[in-house]
Design an enzyme around this catalytic site. Structure first.
Site, PDB file in Angstrom:
ATOM      1  N   ARG A 122      50.067  46.407  36.853  1.00  0.00           N
ATOM      2  CA  ARG A 122      50.136  45.875  38.221  1.00  0.00           C
ATOM      3  C   ARG A 122      51.494  46.199  38.851  1.00  0.00           C
ATOM      4  NH1 ARG A 122      46.346  41.412  39.944  1.00  0.00           N
ATOM      5  NH2 ARG A 122      44.697  41.500  38.402  1.00  0.00           N
ATOM      6  N   ARG A 140      51.811  42.122  44.953  1.00  0.00           N
ATOM      7  CA  ARG A 140      52.443  41.175  45.887  1.00  0.00           C
ATOM      8  C   ARG A 140      53.911  40.884  45.652  1.00  0.00           C
ATOM      9  NH1 ARG A 140      47.586  37.245  44.907  1.00  0.00           N
ATOM     10  NH2 ARG A 140      47.902  38.358  42.983  1.00  0.00           N
ATOM     11  N   ARG A 179      49.281  44.688  52.982  1.00  0.00           N
ATOM     12  CA  ARG A 179      48.209  43.722  52.697  1.00  0.00           C
ATOM     13  C   ARG A 179      47.949  42.802  53.894  1.00  0.00           C
ATOM     14  NH1 ARG A 179      44.331  41.405  52.000  1.00  0.00           N
ATOM     15  NH2 ARG A 179      43.594  40.116  50.267  1.00  0.00           N
ATOM     16  N   ASP A 182      40.672  48.279  41.845  1.00  0.00           N
ATOM     17  CA  ASP A 182      40.484  47.062  41.056  1.00  0.00           C
ATOM     18  C   ASP A 182      39.327  47.254  40.086  1.00  0.00           C
ATOM     19  OD1 ASP A 182      41.579  44.148  41.096  1.00  0.00           O
ATOM     20  OD2 ASP A 182      39.432  43.948  40.779  1.00  0.00           O
ATOM     21  N   TYR A 191      32.667  38.380  34.775  1.00  0.00           N
ATOM     22  CA  TYR A 191      32.765  38.109  36.225  1.00  0.00           C
ATOM     23  C   TYR A 191      31.373  38.022  36.847  1.00  0.00           C
ATOM     24  CZ  TYR A 191      37.801  38.606  36.308  1.00  0.00           C
ATOM     25  OH  TYR A 191      39.138  38.408  36.101  1.00  0.00           O
TER      26      TYR A 191
HETATM   27  O1  CP3 Z   1      49.427  48.939  40.295  1.00  0.00           O
HETATM   28  C1  CP3 Z   1      48.475  48.328  39.787  1.00  0.00           C
HETATM   29  O2  CP3 Z   1      48.378  48.134  38.559  1.00  0.00           O
HETATM   30  C2  CP3 Z   1      47.447  47.765  40.713  1.00  0.00           C
HETATM   31  C3  CP3 Z   1      46.035  48.117  40.460  1.00  0.00           C
HETATM   32  C4  CP3 Z   1      45.241  46.967  39.852  1.00  0.00           C
HETATM   33  C5  CP3 Z   1      44.767  45.814  40.567  1.00  0.00           C
HETATM   34  N1  CP3 Z   1      43.976  45.108  39.717  1.00  0.00           N
HETATM   35  C6  CP3 Z   1      45.041  45.500  41.976  1.00  0.00           C
HETATM   36  C7  CP3 Z   1      44.893  44.095  42.447  1.00  0.00           C
HETATM   37  C8  CP3 Z   1      44.768  46.885  38.545  1.00  0.00           C
HETATM   38  C9  CP3 Z   1      45.049  47.814  37.371  1.00  0.00           C
HETATM   39  C10 CP3 Z   1      43.960  45.705  38.480  1.00  0.00           C
HETATM   40  C11 CP3 Z   1      43.226  45.312  37.267  1.00  0.00           C
HETATM   41  C12 CP3 Z   1      42.495  44.033  37.236  1.00  0.00           C
HETATM   42  N2  CP3 Z   1      41.859  43.386  38.273  1.00  0.00           N
HETATM   43  C13 CP3 Z   1      42.241  43.298  36.045  1.00  0.00           C
HETATM   44  C14 CP3 Z   1      42.665  43.719  34.630  1.00  0.00           C
HETATM   45  C15 CP3 Z   1      44.084  43.423  34.323  1.00  0.00           C
HETATM   46  C16 CP3 Z   1      44.376  41.952  34.082  1.00  0.00           C
HETATM   47  O3  CP3 Z   1      45.227  41.442  34.826  1.00  0.00           O
HETATM   48  O4  CP3 Z   1      43.781  41.359  33.174  1.00  0.00           O
HETATM   49  C17 CP3 Z   1      41.495  42.152  36.402  1.00  0.00           C
HETATM   50  C18 CP3 Z   1      41.010  41.077  35.468  1.00  0.00           C
HETATM   51  C19 CP3 Z   1      41.259  42.220  37.810  1.00  0.00           C
HETATM   52  C20 CP3 Z   1      40.439  41.276  38.638  1.00  0.00           C
HETATM   53  C21 CP3 Z   1      41.196  40.709  39.761  1.00  0.00           C
HETATM   54  N3  CP3 Z   1      41.673  41.415  40.838  1.00  0.00           N
HETATM   55  C22 CP3 Z   1      41.528  39.338  39.962  1.00  0.00           C
HETATM   56  C23 CP3 Z   1      41.177  38.211  39.001  1.00  0.00           C
HETATM   57  C24 CP3 Z   1      42.211  39.267  41.158  1.00  0.00           C
HETATM   58  C25 CP3 Z   1      42.696  38.016  41.849  1.00  0.00           C
HETATM   59  C26 CP3 Z   1      43.899  37.461  41.166  1.00  0.00           C
HETATM   60  C27 CP3 Z   1      45.147  38.106  41.720  1.00  0.00           C
HETATM   61  O5  CP3 Z   1      45.931  38.653  40.922  1.00  0.00           O
HETATM   62  O6  CP3 Z   1      45.301  38.003  42.927  1.00  0.00           O
HETATM   63  C28 CP3 Z   1      42.337  40.587  41.686  1.00  0.00           C
HETATM   64  C29 CP3 Z   1      42.991  40.998  42.937  1.00  0.00           C
HETATM   65  C30 CP3 Z   1      43.994  42.103  42.913  1.00  0.00           C
HETATM   66  N4  CP3 Z   1      43.803  43.283  42.268  1.00  0.00           N
HETATM   67  C31 CP3 Z   1      45.259  42.117  43.564  1.00  0.00           C
HETATM   68  C32 CP3 Z   1      45.831  43.374  43.273  1.00  0.00           C
HETATM   69  C33 CP3 Z   1      47.151  43.886  43.751  1.00  0.00           C
HETATM   70  C34 CP3 Z   1      45.833  41.024  44.452  1.00  0.00           C
HETATM   71  C35 CP3 Z   1      44.999  40.914  45.675  1.00  0.00           C
HETATM   72  C36 CP3 Z   1      45.752  40.641  46.949  1.00  0.00           C
HETATM   73  O7  CP3 Z   1      46.744  41.317  47.264  1.00  0.00           O
HETATM   74  O8  CP3 Z   1      45.284  39.754  47.667  1.00  0.00           O
END
Ligand code: CP3
Length: 335
Positions: free
Chosen positions: A24, A28, A37, A74, A148
């Protein structure tokens, strides 16, 4: 292209350089990310624009000295493209319009899958043209995606899915196989569009107990076999000590979380990345520098080590601390 990351994945990195990227790495905690965003109400609306994915992928590469890029997208793109409609609700995370806990069965629309997910392939090509480090593509593991799809959100309790899979194991296996076939094609097409490596996120592996192999590892092994020889693959896992399963797994590279023990893996004939708790970046400058020295001394002669955090970077981190960490590591690398 800077190839240290790929060399370490193939266990042939020439010391003393430790390749690094951060789970990640875009997100944010970066003001640049929050700026982009804020222009979108919906996370999916944003990631369906390849130009924006490119911009967000490049943000951490421009801010820090990193050895790999990861496509900004994602893991939930797959359930969304299968017709379950995923929304991100502020403060609640992902919420699905359809899920197994609210319906008897799920009709997964596999016919339109690739058309609906095409935006990830377009983003991959565009990003690849604009990076000079290897590009990591990724997919959720079939099991984690199924979790999920079952709850329609991040799981709150683990009991209901555990009883579902023991009472309806054939249905669960059918869903897992559909997801596996989608993951394989999805990963292959990311490779065709320029991904140099694929990471599989099994973030909810920890829900499974003695049935981990049957409901998760078996399916990620299928993805490995289908792509083996094309690109290196990395298995990320949370909540299972993979060292216990290493002989049942096809993978040669693991991304391990911060509650695992790196010492259990490092002498095996595999590549290891991860393990540092991202909260570490909350420590003061002196402590951060000391930790870098410790990591460098321990791992500089390894041909099979990639520095990374064990869980994704959180929104409350200060990018300056990450910069200090990476600058210190780089200065040691070049000595
Ligand atoms: O540079 C990077 O690594 C970003 C790319 C990336 C995102 N999600 C963007 C994202 C990657 C590699 C992921 C993987 C991801 N997504 C996983 C596996 C890794 C882990 O943490 O276990 C999982 C389980 C998800 C599912 C997911 N996506 C959730 C549960 C959420 C909400 C919780 C949160 O962190 O906000 C997301 C949203 C998400 N995916 C965001 C980002 C940057 C935040 C969303 C926002 O900006 O509103």
């Amino acid at each position: 292209m800077n190839n240290y990351f790929l060399k370490a994945l193939n266990q042939e990195n020439e010391a003393p350089y430790i390749p690094v990227w951060l789970l990640r790495q875009a997100g944010r905690y970066m003001p640049e990310y929050r700026e982009v965003r804020s222009q979108y109400k919906d996370f999916f609306e944003m990631i369906k624009k390849p130009e924006i994915c490119k911009e967000l992928t490049l943000q951490p590469l421009n801010a820090f000295d990193l050895d790999a890029a990861i496509t900004f997208t994602d893991i939930l793109t797959i359930p969304d493209a299968l017709g379950l409609k995923v929304n991100f609700v502020k403060g609640k995370g992902p919420i699905f319009e359809k899920s197994l806990s609210s319906m008897d069965k799920l009709d997964l629309n596999t016919n339109e899958f690739h058309d609906k997910i095409q935006y990830v392939y377009s983003a991959t090509s565009l990003i690849k043209e604009n990076v000079n480090v290897p590009l990591i593509g990724f997919t959720g593991s079939p099991w984690t995606l199924f979790v999920y799809m079952f709850y329609g959100q991040s799981p709150k309790d683990f009991k209901s899915i555990q009883s579902y899979i023991s009472e309806n194991s054939r249905d669960a296996e059918r869903y897992l196989q559909i997801l596996t076939d989608c993951c394989i094609e999805y990963a292959k097409r990311q490779v065709q569009h320029g991904a140099d490596c694929i990471q599989i996120f099994d973030s909810w592996a920890g829900i499974l107990e003695n049935n981990y192999v049957d409901f998760s590892l078996k399916y990620v092994n299928q993805i490995y076999e289908a792509l083996n020889g094309e690109v290196p693959l990395i298995l990320y896992n949370r909540g299972k000590l993979l060292s216990t399963f290493i002989h049942e797994s096809s993978f040669k590279a693991y991304s391990i979380n911060s509650s695992d023990q790196i010492e259990n893996y490092i002498d095996e004939d595999i590549t290891i990345q991860g393990n540092l708790n991202p909260d570490f970046f909350k420590k003061n400058e002196e402590e951060i520098k000391l930790k870098v020295h410790e990591i460098f001394t321990k791992f500089k002669d390894r041909k099979n080590y990639i520095f990374n955090v064990g869980e994704g970077l959180t929104p409350d981190l200060d990018p300056e601390k990450i910069k200090i960490f990476l600058k210190t590591l780089r200065s040691l690398n070049s000595q």
